[in-house]
Design a protein around this motif. Sequence first.
Motif, PDB file in Angstrom:
ATOM      1  N   LEU A   1       1.919 -58.431   4.046  1.00 37.35           N
ATOM      2  CA  LEU A   1       0.948 -58.027   5.067  1.00 37.35           C
ATOM      3  C   LEU A   1       1.248 -56.619   5.571  1.00 37.35           C
ATOM      4  N   THR A   2       2.529 -56.309   5.755  1.00 41.89           N
ATOM      5  CA  THR A   2       2.909 -54.960   6.174  1.00 41.89           C
ATOM      6  C   THR A   2       2.520 -53.929   5.129  1.00 41.89           C
ATOM      7  N   ALA A   3       2.769 -54.236   3.867  1.00 46.83           N
ATOM      8  CA  ALA A   3       2.439 -53.285   2.804  1.00 46.83           C
ATOM      9  C   ALA A   3       0.935 -53.069   2.691  1.00 46.83           C
ATOM     10  N   ALA A   4       0.139 -54.143   2.787  1.00 45.50           N
ATOM     11  CA  ALA A   4      -1.312 -53.999   2.687  1.00 45.50           C
ATOM     12  C   ALA A   4      -1.864 -53.188   3.859  1.00 45.50           C
ATOM     13  N   GLY A   5      -1.409 -53.512   5.068  1.00 50.36           N
ATOM     14  CA  GLY A   5      -1.874 -52.753   6.230  1.00 50.36           C
ATOM     15  C   GLY A   5      -1.449 -51.307   6.169  1.00 50.36           C
ATOM     16  N   ALA A   6      -0.208 -51.056   5.721  1.00 49.45           N
ATOM     17  CA  ALA A   6       0.268 -49.674   5.623  1.00 49.45           C
ATOM     18  C   ALA A   6      -0.510 -48.896   4.572  1.00 49.45           C
ATOM     19  N   ALA A   7      -0.906 -49.557   3.480  1.00 50.20           N
ATOM     20  CA  ALA A   7      -1.696 -48.866   2.453  1.00 50.20           C
ATOM     21  C   ALA A   7      -3.053 -48.440   3.005  1.00 50.20           C
ATOM     22  N   GLU A   8      -3.705 -49.317   3.770  1.00 52.62           N
ATOM     23  CA  GLU A   8      -4.985 -48.934   4.383  1.00 52.62           C
ATOM     24  C   GLU A   8      -4.796 -47.808   5.393  1.00 52.62           C
ATOM     25  N   ALA A   9      -3.760 -47.892   6.206  1.00 53.56           N
ATOM     26  CA  ALA A   9      -3.510 -46.843   7.195  1.00 53.56           C
ATOM     27  C   ALA A   9      -3.191 -45.519   6.511  1.00 53.56           C
ATOM     28  N   LEU A  10      -2.434 -45.559   5.410  1.00 49.19           N
ATOM     29  CA  LEU A  10      -2.101 -44.333   4.687  1.00 49.19           C
ATOM     30  C   LEU A  10      -3.343 -43.700   4.074  1.00 49.19           C
ATOM     31  N   ALA A  11      -4.234 -44.536   3.524  1.00 46.49           N
ATOM     32  CA  ALA A  11      -5.463 -43.994   2.943  1.00 46.49           C
ATOM     33  C   ALA A  11      -6.307 -43.300   3.997  1.00 46.49           C
ATOM     34  N   LEU A  12      -6.446 -43.924   5.159  1.00 44.38           N
ATOM     35  CA  LEU A  12      -7.245 -43.322   6.226  1.00 44.38           C
ATOM     36  C   LEU A  12      -6.580 -42.069   6.777  1.00 44.38           C
ATOM     37  N   THR A  13      -5.262 -42.116   6.935  1.00 49.81           N
ATOM     38  CA  THR A  13      -4.543 -40.957   7.476  1.00 49.81           C
ATOM     39  C   THR A  13      -4.594 -39.771   6.527  1.00 49.81           C
ATOM     40  N   SER A  14      -4.523 -40.043   5.221  1.00 50.04           N
ATOM     41  CA  SER A  14      -4.553 -38.938   4.258  1.00 50.04           C
ATOM     42  C   SER A  14      -5.885 -38.205   4.289  1.00 50.04           C
ATOM     43  N   VAL A  15      -6.990 -38.940   4.485  1.00 50.61           N
ATOM     44  CA  VAL A  15      -8.302 -38.286   4.562  1.00 50.61           C
ATOM     45  C   VAL A  15      -8.410 -37.462   5.845  1.00 50.61           C
ATOM     46  N   LEU A  16      -7.912 -37.992   6.948  1.00 51.37           N
ATOM     47  CA  LEU A  16      -7.958 -37.240   8.201  1.00 51.37           C
ATOM     48  C   LEU A  16      -7.028 -36.029   8.155  1.00 51.37           C
TER      49      LEU A  16
END
Length: 379
Positions: free
Chosen positions: A305-320
Amino acid sequence: MTIDSAEPDAPAAPGHRSEPDRTTTGRRGAADPVKALLHRHRELCARAVDPLEIAAGLEAHGVTDRTAARLRHRDVFSLAEEMYARAAHDGEEGPRAEAGARTGPRPWWAVLALAPGVLGAAVVAGLRLTDGQARPAVAAFGALALVPVLHLAFRRGPLSTRHRTTAPARAWTCWLLAYALAGDGLLSAARDGVPHGPWPLATAPVLALLLACAPAAWCAHLFAARARRRLTASRGLEEFAAAVRPLLFGALGLFAAALCGLLALCGTALDQPPAYAGAGALGLLLLLARLLTARGFPHVPGRVLTAAGAAEALALTSVLAARLPGCSFLAVPVDRLAAAAGPGAVPALACGAGALVLLVQAARTLTRASAHAPPCEAS
């Protein structure tokens, strides 16, 4: 030539009682490995309601069919039957009755599992019937009310985790649900260069996930009940694992079918994309994590769950972060993925990979007999 005064085989004199051979008695006690095993697991045998719970507890402590064969038993189930009978002969029925009373059915979980879907439908209806400043108030009330309702819904029943979940796992679960609600809209806005709101909310997939709490609990109950019956009929740990594995995949298939139906229904009713890939992967991820945690295996689900949530957060952060001078390269992987399959590919990939990892883990652990024992025997 001397003659011995007493022959070795000479009978004892009348009225003389020979003392027991302590050496022989000691060896006989030491040669009873079942008695030693019974003493080592006396608490397990005292609390067990039937031999099946002893078999599950023995497997949890590393006793296999090969170990039982060395103890002159065909399998762990046969060994458990002897241990149960010998423990009962020693007068252990009192604790068993109490254990049986503790494991009685609690029918309220079926009603409570409907509460998240009912509340979610009420909040979505409130959002569609209000406008202006009232809508944020309705959304805030719904978000705050869902936390205790979800906790109450899964406090009892087949998905009860008995306080095994950690704070990070709960936090990342909330993040995954929040991303399902607003993540795709925020990602699309960030890619278009306007990351300031308001962003469109994907209420249809989230409502379908809340409504799916009831079929998730029912499928988990069905899997546990059928596995318990297989435990009664099986005569070996490998035979039990082979019989339970199709039950696990069948329960997951039923839930996936129910979730897809709810996604289609909510998408049609709310006129929104159903997000089959992202929401479906998230639903399976959450169900598998809950099943494993409820059966005493919380570590791998928490990390996934931590890895999946971190992957989504990383994708959003990289675009911003790509909006900063000289950092446009950060958004290249997410841009290419979103351009090829849409913004919903990010949660579909993150949650789908996590669900696949947990599926492999569930096939290894939830097919053990020890996974279907009460907590006191499986710990």
